[in-house]
Design a protein around this motif. Structure first.
Motif, PDB file in Angstrom:
ATOM      1  N   GLY A  37       0.616  -1.165  -0.371  1.00  0.00           N
ATOM      2  CA  GLY A  37       0.082   0.335  -0.018  1.00  0.00           C
ATOM      3  C   GLY A  37       0.532   1.279  -0.281  1.00  0.00           C
ATOM      4  N   ASN A  55      -3.839   3.547  -2.689  1.00  0.00           N
ATOM      5  CA  ASN A  55      -4.318   2.957  -3.446  1.00  0.00           C
ATOM      6  C   ASN A  55      -5.278   1.610  -2.415  1.00  0.00           C
ATOM      7  OD1 ASN A  55      -1.678   1.777  -1.928  1.00  0.00           O
ATOM      8  ND2 ASN A  55      -1.334   0.495  -3.615  1.00  0.00           N
ATOM      9  N   LYS A  56      -6.119   1.729  -1.806  1.00  0.00           N
ATOM     10  CA  LYS A  56      -6.646   0.835  -0.878  1.00  0.00           C
ATOM     11  C   LYS A  56      -7.621   0.396  -2.193  1.00  0.00           C
ATOM     12  CE  LYS A  56      -9.598   0.616   2.916  1.00  0.00           C
ATOM     13  NZ  LYS A  56      -8.622   0.599   4.150  1.00  0.00           N
ATOM     14  N   GLU A  57      -7.575   0.449  -3.000  1.00  0.00           N
ATOM     15  CA  GLU A  57      -8.350  -0.836  -3.958  1.00  0.00           C
ATOM     16  C   GLU A  57      -7.527  -1.415  -4.008  1.00  0.00           C
ATOM     17  OE1 GLU A  57      -6.290   1.968  -6.040  1.00  0.00           O
ATOM     18  OE2 GLU A  57      -8.202   2.284  -4.553  1.00  0.00           O
ATOM     19  N   ASN A  58      -6.201  -1.764  -3.740  1.00  0.00           N
ATOM     20  CA  ASN A  58      -5.315  -2.740  -4.334  1.00  0.00           C
ATOM     21  C   ASN A  58      -5.384  -3.741  -2.485  1.00  0.00           C
ATOM     22  OD1 ASN A  58      -4.886  -2.515  -6.634  1.00  0.00           O
ATOM     23  ND2 ASN A  58      -3.213  -1.083  -5.865  1.00  0.00           N
ATOM     24  N   SER A  60      -6.597  -6.085  -0.244  1.00  0.00           N
ATOM     25  CA  SER A  60      -8.304  -6.724  -0.281  1.00  0.00           C
ATOM     26  C   SER A  60      -8.437  -6.136   1.029  1.00  0.00           C
ATOM     27  CB  SER A  60      -7.362  -7.631  -0.148  1.00  0.00           C
ATOM     28  OG  SER A  60      -6.240  -8.462   0.604  1.00  0.00           O
ATOM     29  N   TYR A  61      -9.575  -7.830   1.835  1.00  0.00           N
ATOM     30  CA  TYR A  61     -10.250  -7.430   3.195  1.00  0.00           C
ATOM     31  C   TYR A  61      -9.518  -8.104   3.901  1.00  0.00           C
ATOM     32  CZ  TYR A  61     -14.207  -5.707   0.621  1.00  0.00           C
ATOM     33  OH  TYR A  61     -14.766  -5.162   0.064  1.00  0.00           O
ATOM     34  N   GLU A  64      -6.461  -6.095   5.209  1.00  0.00           N
ATOM     35  CA  GLU A  64      -6.935  -4.939   5.798  1.00  0.00           C
ATOM     36  C   GLU A  64      -7.656  -5.392   7.721  1.00  0.00           C
ATOM     37  OE1 GLU A  64      -8.319  -1.208   6.999  1.00  0.00           O
ATOM     38  OE2 GLU A  64      -7.883  -1.331   4.957  1.00  0.00           O
TER      39      GLU A  64
END
Length: 186
Positions: A37, A55-58, A60-61, A64
């Motif tokens: 990130g 790049n939060k969309e890169n 994954s949960y 996270e």
């Protein structure tokens, strides 16, 4: 809190507080870095920091969850180190360091969004549920724990007559929750 320590001439205790909080946030930063990130900004808040990932969309949960848990893990490690050192050296400052890290750990594990526990819960729910159900369940649990935290804060304040720290954290989290809900609706 730091003003109280300065006024009461307990400035020695500021260091463990700052070290514990900074190490907690550095744990998050290291986990973001290891998750590939990129941090776009860091806001210092009254109770911690808000780290915005570019790049939060890169992320994954699962990543996270790891990022959210990393600050708590760092506090756990510092808690163990300070307890072990205190066993051998028996110093009040090490005992206070243990207390700081235990407090940060426990507060951050409460499942109230935006605390780490709330973020972990939300990311876990997103692994299992659609976003609408995950958000609803996360919001309901956050509200339940907010009420419990505020109630505990009021109880501690009434019993001690002076300790309003949990109440202050609870009020802060209510405002953070309201802001998050407002931003989500916009």
């Amino acid at each position: 809190m730091m003003v109280v320590f300065v006024i009461s001439d307990a400035t020695l205790y500021i260091f463990p507080i700052i070290l514990s909080a900074a190490a907690h946030e550095m744990g998050h930063i290291l986990a973001i870095y290891l998750s590939k990130g990129k941090i776009s900004k860091i806001h210092i808040l009254p109770f911690g920091a808000q780290i915005t990932i570019f790049n939060k969309e890169n992320i994954s949960y699962k990543k996270e969850i790891i990022i959210s848990a990393s600050g708590v893990l760092v506090n756990f490690i510092l808690l163990l180190i300070s307890v072990i050192l205190n066993y051998y050296f028996d110093m009040q400052i090490l005992l206070f360091m243990s207390f700081c890290n235990l407090s940060l750990m426990l507060i951050n594990l409460v499942p109230i969004y935006p605390l780490d526990g709330g973020r972990i819960l939300y990311a876990f729910l997103l692994l299992k549920l659609d976003i609408v159900k995950a958000t609803l369940f996360s919001d309901i649990l956050s509200l339940i724990f907010l009420v419990l935290l505020l109630s505990l804060g009021i109880y501690v304040f009434i019993v001690t007559g002076y300790n309003f720290s949990l109440l202050l954290i609870g009020v802060y989290l209510v405002f953070a929750y309201i802001v998050k809900s407002f931003i989500r609706k916009c």
